[in-house]
Design a protein around this motif. Structure first.
Motif, PDB file in Angstrom:
ATOM      1  N   ARG A   1       0.906 -99.895 -44.663  1.00  0.00           N
ATOM      2  CA  ARG A   1       1.419-101.262 -44.658  1.00  0.00           C
ATOM      3  C   ARG A   1       2.451-101.461 -43.553  1.00  0.00           C
ATOM      4  NH1 ARG A   1      -1.807-104.548 -47.757  1.00  0.00           N
ATOM      5  NH2 ARG A   1      -2.386-103.497 -49.682  1.00  0.00           N
TER       6      ARG A   1
ATOM      7  N   ASP B   1       0.617-101.424 -40.124  1.00  0.00           N
ATOM      8  CA  ASP B   1      -0.267-102.559 -39.842  1.00  0.00           C
ATOM      9  C   ASP B   1       0.471-103.889 -39.814  1.00  0.00           C
ATOM     10  OD1 ASP B   1      -2.300-100.757 -39.752  1.00  0.00           O
ATOM     11  OD2 ASP B   1      -3.157-101.270 -41.711  1.00  0.00           O
ATOM     12  N   TYR B   2       1.431-104.073 -40.719  1.00  0.00           N
ATOM     13  CA  TYR B   2       2.014-105.394 -40.898  1.00  0.00           C
ATOM     14  C   TYR B   2       3.510-105.469 -40.588  1.00  0.00           C
ATOM     15  CZ  TYR B   2      -2.194-105.180 -43.787  1.00  0.00           C
ATOM     16  OH  TYR B   2      -3.453-104.960 -44.245  1.00  0.00           O
TER      17      TYR B   2
ATOM     18  N   ASP C   1      -3.791-112.540 -32.023  1.00  0.00           N
ATOM     19  CA  ASP C   1      -2.903-111.648 -32.758  1.00  0.00           C
ATOM     20  C   ASP C   1      -1.462-112.126 -32.701  1.00  0.00           C
ATOM     21  OD1 ASP C   1      -5.029-110.129 -33.427  1.00  0.00           O
ATOM     22  OD2 ASP C   1      -4.640-108.504 -32.002  1.00  0.00           O
TER      23      ASP C   1
ATOM     24  N   ARG D   1       0.686-113.525 -35.829  1.00  0.00           N
ATOM     25  CA  ARG D   1       1.893-112.763 -36.140  1.00  0.00           C
ATOM     26  C   ARG D   1       3.119-113.681 -36.120  1.00  0.00           C
ATOM     27  NH1 ARG D   1       1.065-109.213 -32.720  1.00  0.00           N
ATOM     28  NH2 ARG D   1      -0.091-107.788 -34.082  1.00  0.00           N
TER      29      ARG D   1
ATOM     30  N   ILE E   1       3.168-115.820 -39.310  1.00  0.00           N
ATOM     31  CA  ILE E   1       3.521-115.033 -40.495  1.00  0.00           C
ATOM     32  C   ILE E   1       5.003-114.701 -40.494  1.00  0.00           C
ATOM     33  CG2 ILE E   1       3.194-112.787 -41.589  1.00  0.00           C
ATOM     34  CD1 ILE E   1       0.258-113.008 -40.714  1.00  0.00           C
TER      35      ILE E   1
ATOM     36  N   GLU F   1      -6.173-109.470 -42.830  1.00  0.00           N
ATOM     37  CA  GLU F   1      -5.399-108.236 -42.856  1.00  0.00           C
ATOM     38  C   GLU F   1      -3.954-108.494 -42.476  1.00  0.00           C
ATOM     39  OE1 GLU F   1      -6.384-105.385 -44.000  1.00  0.00           O
ATOM     40  OE2 GLU F   1      -8.294-106.283 -44.473  1.00  0.00           O
ATOM     41  N   ILE F   2      -3.712-109.431 -41.538  1.00  0.00           N
ATOM     42  CA  ILE F   2      -2.336-109.696 -41.125  1.00  0.00           C
ATOM     43  C   ILE F   2      -1.596-110.490 -42.201  1.00  0.00           C
ATOM     44  CG2 ILE F   2      -0.919-110.933 -39.438  1.00  0.00           C
ATOM     45  CD1 ILE F   2      -2.899-110.255 -37.314  1.00  0.00           C
TER      46      ILE F   2
ATOM     47  N   GLU G   1      -2.020-110.674 -45.460  1.00  0.00           N
ATOM     48  CA  GLU G   1      -2.386-110.180 -46.766  1.00  0.00           C
ATOM     49  C   GLU G   1      -1.540-110.647 -47.931  1.00  0.00           C
ATOM     50  OE1 GLU G   1      -0.358-107.149 -47.771  1.00  0.00           O
ATOM     51  OE2 GLU G   1       0.899-107.380 -46.067  1.00  0.00           O
ATOM     52  N   GLU G   2      -0.299-111.012 -47.761  1.00  0.00           N
ATOM     53  CA  GLU G   2       0.522-111.357 -48.906  1.00  0.00           C
ATOM     54  C   GLU G   2       0.704-112.864 -49.088  1.00  0.00           C
ATOM     55  OE1 GLU G   2       4.184-109.326 -48.474  1.00  0.00           O
ATOM     56  OE2 GLU G   2       3.367-107.407 -49.062  1.00  0.00           O
TER      57      GLU G   2
END
Length: 559
Positions: free
Chosen positions: A310, A313-314, A404, A408, A411, A446-447, A449-450
Motif C-alpha cells: 500500500r 503503490d499509493y 497518473d 494522483r 486524490i 488502484e490509485i 482504492e479508498e
C-alpha cells in the motif's frame, strides 16, 4: 444497615481521600447544569474549555493522588502537582485560543493520546516498584469492577428519578422542561457514579493485594473459549499464507485485520492467564504464554507485505503510518514475550501507550508528516502554475497532465479535504471553487482504492406521493449489487417486510447526475408497472478495474 453504611463510607472516603478529584467532578457537574439550564449563560468556547479542564483535571488529580500514596515525599508530590496543574491550565488556555467548531484533527489526536496515556497511568503508575505485575493486575480488576458497579447504581438512580419526574406531569399535570431530565442525568449518571467510584477505590492492603486471583471461570474462558478462537484465526491465516505462496500473489488487504484480531486475542490470553500461571505454576500455561506469540510471529509478515505494498503503490496516509507502527509493535511484543518467558505483562500496555503518545503528541507527528507529504506531492505536480486555480483552470490542467499525475493530484487534494478540512486546499484551489468535484477526474481503481465514486442522499422530511399511487413502503432495502463497468441500467431487487420482492431498473447515469446535490428523490421505474421506486440515498463505489458496487435505499410507491 450494612448497605447504607457502605454508601455513606464511600462518600466520606471520596471527599477525605480524594478532595481534589471530588472538587473537580462537582464543579464539572455544576458547569454542565448551568449550560443545560440556560444555553446562553456560557459561550461555547468557554464551555468547551471548562469541560476539558475539569474532566482532565479529575483524571490527573486522581492519578497523582494514587501515586502520592506510595510513600512519596510530600515536597516531591507537591512539586509534581503544581507542575502538572500549571501545564494543564496552560493547555486549557491554548485550546481556548485555538477553539473552532470544526476542530483540528491533529489537536484532537494529540490530546486524545495524552489523555489515554494519563488514563493508563491510573492503573500502573502506583506500582512501578513492584517485583511482579500481580498487584497492578488485581488493582486494575477491582477498579474496573467498581467502576461498572458505580455506573450501574448511578444510572439506576437516574432512571428512577427520571420516571418520578415524568410522573409529575402524568399525575398532576406539572409540566417539566426537558432540560431537567438532562440535569438529572448529570447529577446521578455523572456525579453520583463518580463519587461512589472514588469512595470504592481500594486502599491499604486491598490496594496492594499480592495474592493471585484464583478464578476457575476466568481460567476456563481463556483456555476453552479465547484460546481455541485465536487458534482458528491462526489456522485460517496459515492456510491463506500457503494459498498465496502457491499462487504467488500478494496478500489481500483484509488479512491485516485478521492478524490484528489474532494479536489482540493473544494479548488478552497473556493477561488472562497471568494470575493463573503465578498461582498454579503449570507447565502448560507457561508454554501457551511463551509459544503462542511465536506461532503468530510469521503471520505478521503477511501484514507487513500488505502494508508495504500500500505504501509503495499509493503513498503514505495517517492510517497507513499508524498501521505500520502497530505492525512493528506486534513484532516487538511477540519477540519480547518469548525472550522474557512472559514473566511480566504490564510493559505491553505501557509500550503501546508510549508509542501512541510519541507518534501523536509531539510537534512532528504522523498527521503533520502526512500533511507535509501530501502538500509536497501536490506542489511538485503543480510546479510552474500560478496558484490558486479556479474551476476552468483546474479543468484545463487536468486535460494536459499525464493520467497518473492528474489522478494522483485529485486524490491528494481529496484526501487533504477529507482529512484536514476544505481550507487545507485553499492554496491550490480558489475559495469559491474549492468544491470542485475531484472524483469525476478519477478513473484508475488502484490509485483511488479508498475513495467513493458517487454518494448522495436526500435529507428533506417531505416527499410528494406521485399521482396514481395510493400507498408506499418506506423501510425498503436493496442488497448490494456488483455490476460490470460498462453497464448503465441495473436490475436491483427491492425488498420489504410483508411484500414480495420488486425489481427496480436503476439508471446509473441518472445517479451520477446527482453527485453534488440531491434536491429531490430520483424516481426509477420497476418491472412491475404498478410500482415506482424513489431513490433517497445511494453509494456507488469501484470494486476493481472491471466492476463497480451499487448500494441504494429509498421508498417504494404502489398503485
Amino acid at each position: 444497615m450494612k448497605l447504607t453504611s457502605a454508601i455513606v463510607t464511600a462518600f466520606q472516603n471520596s471527599v477525605k481521600r480524594f478532595p481534589l478529584p471530588s472538587a473537580f467532578v462537582i464543579i464539572l457537574t455544576l458547569v454542565l447544569i448551568i449550560k443545560i439550564y440556560d444555553n446562553s449563560t456560557i459561550a461555547d468556547r468557554t464551555f468547551f474549555t471548562l469541560c476539558y479542564y475539569f474532566s482532565v483535571g479529575f483524571l490527573l488529580t486522581l492519578t497523582l493522588r494514587l501515586w502520592e500514596e506510595e510513600n512519596v515525599k510530600r515536597a516531591t508530590a507537591r512539586i509534581v502537582h503544581v507542575i502538572a496543574h500549571v501545564l494543564l491550565v496552560a493547555d486549557a488556555i491554548y485550546l481556548y485560543n485555538v477553539f473552532t467548531e470544526t476542530g483540528s484533527w491533529e489537536l484532537v489526536v494529540a490530546h486524545g493520546s495524552a489523555i489515554f496515556a494519563l488514563f493508563i497511568s491510573l492503573f500502573f503508575l502506583s506500582f512501578w516498584r513492584e517485583k511482579d505485575n500481580i498487584v497492578s493486575w488485581n488493582f486494575t480488576l477491582q477498579l474496573i469492577l467498581n467502576a461498572c458497579l458505580c455506573v450501574l447504581i448511578g444510572h439506576v438512580m437516574m432512571a428512577g428519578m427520571s420516571l418520578l419526574t415524568a410522573s409529575l406531569d402524568l399525575l398532576f399535570g406539572l409540566h417539566v422542561r426537558t432540560e431537567w431530565y438532562v440535569i438529572i442525568e448529570c447529577l446521578f449518571g455523572l456525579l453520583l457514579s463518580a463519587l461512589l467510584f472514588l469512595g470504592r477505590i481500594p486502599q491499604g492492603a486491598k490496594k496492594h493485594d499480592h495474592e493471585p486471583l484464583d478464578s476457575s471461570f476466568l481460567n476456563a474462558v481463556m483456555r476453552f473459549l479465547f484460546l481455541p478462537l485465536v487458534c482458528l484465526y491462526i489456522l485460517v491465516l496459515y492456510i491463506y499464507a500457503g494459498k498465496i505462496l502457491l499462487t504467488w500473489e500478494l496478500p489481500n488487504g483484509w488479512v491485516s485485520w485478521l492478524v490484528c484480531a489474532s494479536m489482540a486475542g493473544c494479548i488478552v490470553i497473556e493477561f488472562g492467564l497471568y494470575p493463573v500461571r503465578k498461582l498454579h505454576d503449570k507447565r502448560s500455561d507457561h508454554l501457551i504464554a511463551r509459544w503462542l506469540p511465536v506461532v503468530i510471529l510469521p503471520l505478521l509478515l503477511l501484514m507487513s507485505v500488505g502494508i508495504m505494498r500500500r505504501l509503495s503503490d499509493y503513498g503514505i496516509t495517517v492510517n497507513r503510518l499508524y498501521l505500520l507502527t502497530l505492525n512493528l509493535w506486534f513484532y516487538f511484543v511477540c519477540i519480547t514475550l518469548f525472550v522474557t518467558k512472559a514473566r511480566r505483562i504490564n510493559w505491553i500496555t505501557i509500550s503501546f501507550t508510549l508509542i501512541f503518545l510519541l507518534t501523536s503528541a509531539l510537534p512532528i507527528n504522523y498527521i503533520s508528516l502526512t500533511r507535509r507529504h501530501m502538500m509536497s506531492s501536490i506542489e511538485r505536480i503543480l510546479e510552474g502554475h500560478k496558484l490558486p486555480l479556479n474551476a476552468s483552470q483546474f479543468d484545463t490542467l487536468m486535460q494536459t497532465l499525464p493520467d497518473d499525475d492528474g489522478q494522483r493530484l485529485c486524490i491528494r487534494l481529496d484526501y487533504m479535504r477529507q482529512t484536514f478540512g476544505h481550507q487545507s486546499t485553499d492554496a491550490y484551489i480558489t475559495d469559491e471553487e474549492k468544491y470542485i468535484p475531484l472524483n469525476v477526474y478519477i478513473n484508475d481503481v488502484e490509485i483511488m482504492e479508498e475513495f467513493s465514486i458517487f454518494y448522495n442522499s436526500y435529507t428533506k422530511d417531505v416527499i410528494d406521493i406521485p399521482a396514481g399511487y395510493t400507498k408506499f413502503l418506506q423501510n425498503t432495502y436493496c442488497p448490494v449489487v456488483v455490476y460490470p463497468d460498462d453497464k448503465d441500467t441495473m436490475k436491483v431487487v427491492v425488498m420489504s417486510d410483508g411484500m414480495p420482492a420488486t425489481t427496480v431498473l436503476v439508471s446509473l447515469s441518472r445517479l451520477k447526475e446527482h453527485e453534488l446535490q440531491m434536491d429531490a428523490p430520483i424516481f426509477m421505474p420497476c418491472t412491475n408497472d404498478s410500482c415506482l421506486f424513489a431513490v433517497t440515498s445511494f453509494d456507488l463505489r469501484q470494486v476493481n478495474k472491471d466492476e463497480r458496487r451499487l448500494d441504494v435505499c429509498g421508498i417504494l410507491f404502489i398503485k
